[in-house]
Design a protein around this motif. Structure first.
Motif, short mmCIF file in Angstrom:
data_model
loop_
_atom_site.label_atom_id
_atom_site.label_comp_id
_atom_site.label_asym_id
_atom_site.label_seq_id
_atom_site.Cartn_x
_atom_site.Cartn_y
_atom_site.Cartn_z
N ASP A 42 -31.17 8.46 33.26
CA ASP A 42 -31.49 8.51 31.60
C ASP A 42 -32.47 8.96 30.67
N GLU A 43 -32.32 9.61 29.84
CA GLU A 43 -33.72 10.00 28.97
C GLU A 43 -35.09 9.49 28.46
N LYS A 44 -35.46 8.34 29.77
CA LYS A 44 -36.61 7.30 28.77
C LYS A 44 -36.38 7.23 27.82
N THR A 45 -35.54 6.03 27.75
CA THR A 45 -34.92 5.57 26.83
C THR A 45 -34.92 4.14 26.93
N ASP A 46 -35.81 3.13 25.73
CA ASP A 46 -36.09 2.02 25.20
C ASP A 46 -34.56 1.71 25.36
N ARG A 47 -34.84 0.21 26.09
CA ARG A 47 -33.58 -1.13 25.60
C ARG A 47 -32.68 -0.92 24.42
N ILE A 48 -31.50 -1.00 24.36
CA ILE A 48 -30.79 -1.11 23.72
C ILE A 48 -30.85 -2.02 22.70
N THR A 49 -31.06 -2.62 21.96
CA THR A 49 -31.12 -3.63 20.93
C THR A 49 -30.70 -4.39 19.30
N LYS A 50 -29.89 -2.49 18.78
CA LYS A 50 -28.69 -2.65 18.33
C LYS A 50 -28.05 -1.84 16.94
N THR A 51 -27.57 -2.09 16.85
CA THR A 51 -26.26 -0.71 16.01
C THR A 51 -27.61 0.32 15.43
N GLY A 52 -26.63 1.51 15.86
CA GLY A 52 -27.42 2.64 15.49
C GLY A 52 -28.27 3.75 16.13
N GLN A 53 -28.72 2.77 17.71
CA GLN A 53 -30.02 3.43 18.45
C GLN A 53 -29.38 4.37 18.71
N VAL A 54 -29.70 5.39 19.91
CA VAL A 54 -29.32 6.46 19.73
C VAL A 54 -29.90 6.89 21.03
N PHE A 55 -29.06 6.65 23.25
CA PHE A 55 -29.91 6.52 23.89
C PHE A 55 -29.34 8.15 25.03
N ARG A 56 -30.35 9.07 25.13
CA ARG A 56 -29.45 9.95 25.75
C ARG A 56 -29.41 9.50 27.59
N MET A 57 -28.25 10.59 27.85
CA MET A 57 -28.15 10.34 28.99
C MET A 57 -27.94 12.09 30.05
N ASN A 58 -28.67 12.23 30.98
CA ASN A 58 -28.63 13.60 31.91
C ASN A 58 -27.51 13.53 32.96
N MET A 59 -26.41 14.09 32.23
CA MET A 59 -25.64 14.29 32.91
C MET A 59 -24.95 15.09 34.13
N HIS A 60 -23.94 15.68 34.37
CA HIS A 60 -23.16 16.59 35.41
C HIS A 60 -22.27 16.73 36.02
N MET A 88 -22.01 15.50 22.79
CA MET A 88 -22.90 16.57 23.31
C MET A 88 -23.49 16.75 23.02
N VAL A 89 -25.10 16.75 23.65
CA VAL A 89 -26.43 17.85 22.61
C VAL A 89 -25.78 18.90 22.93
N GLY A 90 -27.14 20.10 21.92
CA GLY A 90 -26.32 20.84 21.76
C GLY A 90 -24.94 21.85 20.65
N GLY A 94 -25.01 17.33 18.45
CA GLY A 94 -24.82 16.38 19.40
C GLY A 94 -24.05 14.52 19.05
N GLN A 95 -23.43 14.61 17.37
CA GLN A 95 -22.66 13.99 16.85
C GLN A 95 -21.30 13.61 17.94
N PRO A 96 -21.07 12.24 17.48
CA PRO A 96 -20.14 11.53 18.27
C PRO A 96 -18.92 12.81 18.43
N GLY A 97 -18.35 12.77 19.11
CA GLY A 97 -17.52 13.35 19.67
C GLY A 97 -15.45 12.74 19.26
N GLY A 98 -16.07 11.19 18.71
CA GLY A 98 -14.87 9.99 19.22
C GLY A 98 -13.86 9.47 19.82
N TRP A 99 -15.05 9.34 20.86
CA TRP A 99 -14.39 8.99 21.79
C TRP A 99 -15.83 7.69 21.89
N THR A 100 -14.74 6.52 22.94
CA THR A 100 -16.10 5.47 22.82
C THR A 100 -16.04 4.71 23.97
#
Length: 156
Positions: A42-60, A88-90, A94-100
């Motif tokens: 993760d990219e130093k994200t806080d604990r998830i506590t509500k809808t609307g939050q955004v958390f970033r993940m480092n992927m490969h 996807m960032v960039g 970074g808007q959601p791509g339609g999958w959940t």
């Protein structure tokens, strides 16, 4: 269980919904429970506590190499539901791509919880994404591995 635009898997985990939710709602654990091998950290994200939050993940993965995903929390009910929509960032700001992804927790007693994980790609409409990716990107087996990894993470 699989449908045309979603895959759903379930598993009984020998832990309380509260303990499971504590792991799920902390993005630093997501690499550990990921059944695809794509999440690195993760990219130093806080604990998830509500809808609307955004958390970033480092992927490969082999196709995109190293990249980041911003995940918009779309469902949150403490100890019951955690859902997010990746983007996807960039790409497309970074808007959601339609999958959940959605984790639903149903207590089966004080120390047992039925956990259902749903991967839904019914909202993918972006022609660029549809041209680049072939859905489903993930398999039921990978989702089942995520649930097995979650069970292990909660027990340790």
């Amino acid at each position: 269980m699989s449908e045309d635009t979603k895959i759903t898997v379930s598993r009984l985990i020998d832990a309380s919904a509260k303990d499971i939710f504590r792991v799920l709602s902390d993005p630093q654990h997501h690499a550990r429970i990921d059944g695809t091998g794509m999440i690195r950290s993760d990219e130093k994200t806080d604990r998830i506590t509500k809808t609307g939050q955004v958390f970033r993940m480092n992927m490969h993965n082999e196709r995109f190499r190293d990249y980041q995903m911003d995940n918009l929390v779309t469902g949150y009910a403490e100890n019951k539901l955690l859902a997010w929509a990746p983007g996807m960032v960039g790409y497309n700001d970074g808007q959601p791509g339609g999958w959940t992804f959605a984790y639903e927790l149903e207590p089966q007693g004080p120390d047992a919880t039925e956990v259902t994980l749903t991967y839904d790609w019914s909202g993918v409409t972006d022609k660029g994404i549809l041209k680049t990716l072939s859905f489903p990107v993930l398999t039921a087996a990978q989702l089942e591995t995520s649930l097995a990894n979650l069970a292990e993470a909660v027990s340790s």
